[in-house]
Scaffold this motif. Sequence first.
Motif, PDB file in Angstrom:
ATOM      1  N   SER A  86       0.827  -1.206   0.000  1.00  0.00           N
ATOM      2  CA  SER A  86       0.000   0.000   0.000  1.00  0.00           C
ATOM      3  C   SER A  86       0.857   1.250   0.000  1.00  0.00           C
ATOM      4  N   ARG A  87       1.942   1.229   0.842  1.00  0.00           N
ATOM      5  CA  ARG A  87       2.803   2.402   0.917  1.00  0.00           C
ATOM      6  C   ARG A  87       3.531   2.626  -0.415  1.00  0.00           C
ATOM      7  N   ARG A 127       1.079   3.986  -2.949  1.00  0.00           N
ATOM      8  CA  ARG A 127       0.738   5.392  -2.686  1.00  0.00           C
ATOM      9  C   ARG A 127       1.869   6.318  -3.115  1.00  0.00           C
ATOM     10  N   ARG A 150       1.892   9.186  -6.358  1.00  0.00           N
ATOM     11  CA  ARG A 150       2.170  10.617  -6.294  1.00  0.00           C
ATOM     12  C   ARG A 150       2.949  11.090  -7.521  1.00  0.00           C
ATOM     13  N   GLU A 191      -3.177   0.056  -3.179  1.00  0.00           N
ATOM     14  CA  GLU A 191      -3.105   0.962  -2.019  1.00  0.00           C
ATOM     15  C   GLU A 191      -4.170   0.641  -0.986  1.00  0.00           C
ATOM     16  N   HIS A 192      -5.357   0.249  -1.451  1.00  0.00           N
ATOM     17  CA  HIS A 192      -6.462   0.006  -0.534  1.00  0.00           C
ATOM     18  C   HIS A 192      -6.661  -1.467  -0.216  1.00  0.00           C
TER      19      HIS A 192
END
Length: 695
Positions: A10-11, A14, A18, A62-63
């Motif tokens: 997830s990190r 994310r 970006r 991510e989710h």
Amino acid sequence: MDLTADRLVSRAARELGRDGDRLVHDVERVLRSELPELWDDPEAMASENIADHVVAVLAGLEHGVEPGSVEPPAAEPERARRLARHGTPVSTLLRAFRLGQGVVLDRLLQELPRHTDDAELISAATRRILRTATGYLDRTSERGVQAYQEERERRLKGRLSLVNEAGLRIGTTLDIARTTQELADLAAEHFADLVTVDLLDSAIRGQDVPAADPPVLRRVAQLPDPAEQQLHSYVDGSPPALALATGQPSRHQDPPTLVVPLRARGITLGVARFVRHRTTDPYDDEDLLLAQEIAARAAVAVDNARRYTHARATALTLQRSLLQHHVPPQSAVEVACRYLPAGDRVGVGGDWYDVIPLSGARVALVVGDVVGHGIHAAATMGRLRTAVRTLADIDLPPDELLTHLDDIVIRLSAEAADDPAIDTAGDIGATCLYAVYDPVSRRCTLARAGHVLPVLVTRDGTVDLLDLPPGPPLGLGGLPFEAAEVDLAEGSLLALYTDGLIEARDHDVEAGLDLLRHALARPGPSLEATCDTVLEALLPARPDDDVALLLARTHALGVRQVATWELDADPAAVAGARSAVARQLRTWGLEELDFTAELVVSELVTNAIRYGRPPIQLRLIHDRGLLCEVSDAGGTTPHLRRARAYDEGGRGLLLVAQLAEHWGTRHAAHGKTVWAELNESDQALQALLKVAVTE
């Protein structure tokens, strides 16, 4: 909080999201490099499309969405359909998915070590990413392939339907212009905005090889603007010129264009161009194949039309060349004639008419119909017309003439059956009506062989069918023909015609006869106008059968134009006959023919007294020339023969043949008539004869 594999994934997702624009750019760069054809249709593959997939994958990671639950973009099936419509192979679509997956996986795997140095955790996270990416790829590929295949099947069905529609709509007639226009109409409705169809001018004229270099073409169809049938040539090396030279189709862009040659039976007939300008959708290979299939069907129809047109023109030319073009001069009747070929699909038939001057100022009126259509029917008509004229020339009565004509048809039928080159559906058959009108007696003798009855219009306007004895059609053999005699008042109108005039799909024969009666009952300013009135009243624009029509208005020769003497069978009567002829010629103002007429009459009367049987009759008819006739009850026919140097006789008929413009013998039920026609312009011959006699 301890870092787990899911949290690590997830990190990483994310952080990568970006910098999503850069990732999208990297994916697009790879796709443009490996699969540039994807960008032929900007709406099917663009940066926004790639971003949708990247966002969906990164959001799912991510989710923590389950690997099989990450939903592809909703617009993805439509993009697959667009690629299918564009003709892009499905393998290209699947490869695009794999290439995009590879770029995203590389970036994700590069991101994981930045967040931990735990090799076991990185390995678990990697497995989690691979499961999600693989599940997403499978799901996206499955939906894309399904949408792609559905579109392909829809296009295939549409293509088959369009090809089937082309088979129904193109070639409905045997008209070249109509057929090419049907091709243009179909293409303009379904896959083109501008359509042009050009045919080689040589092909239209029936030639298989272009007669000019560069080839000369005729614009026969065009949409949306109508064609003007102008002749033109394409620039050497242009797509249409190459299509004509090689027989190969081609497609082009800017604007999207298909150039397809029209080929049938190994012959290039022309070229068709299909252009799009209302949409930017380019043509693909399937569009080109579709255009080829439709153009091939149209080319066969055009070839059939041009071959039929050429064959029809040949048969029509033959037919018209075999018909009577000008009515020979005669005083017995005023005539008007018409021949109309049948509609395009039926072809030229074997109908004919004829007006034949006979001896004694009489005239023969003939109308006939050969069974069938085409060039063989026209040729048979020509042979029968020639036979009728030959038989009429020997002055056969109508019933005997039809008997001889029946024998001729039987022989022609036997010849056709033995000749494999002649394509006939059965025995040759024909019908015929033969009439002989005598303006002196005002009597008409008629006989028919299976033909429709003639119509008589009397001077008071009464219209009736002449009741003639029935006769079998020509070619049956063994059955007799009968003649009927009808007295006709001067000015009577006799209508002879073929069955195509009164038979039609929308009415029966009786209704056609009623229409004919009404049309003939209407007085017209001339016989030509009456002919036109009859045809307009009874015939459609494209008749089902060819039609021959012959109208004849009778004239009469009165007592002032005919002189008759009964002669004794005594050589002394010859001198009296010469004197009577001389007096009559002075009465008619024909003194310049005195010498010739006396000499001819002397020879004919002498022969009748010497070789014939009484009673003997001499008749003079003053018509367009002078007709001399001597009749007797004998049946012996005189013949020309060459007299030897010391023969005392044998030169009489030779002298008659030299002095007369025409001469001959006709037989009647009792006896015969020998006749001679003298021309009023024979003064030079008379002078020559006078000199010869003096010497």
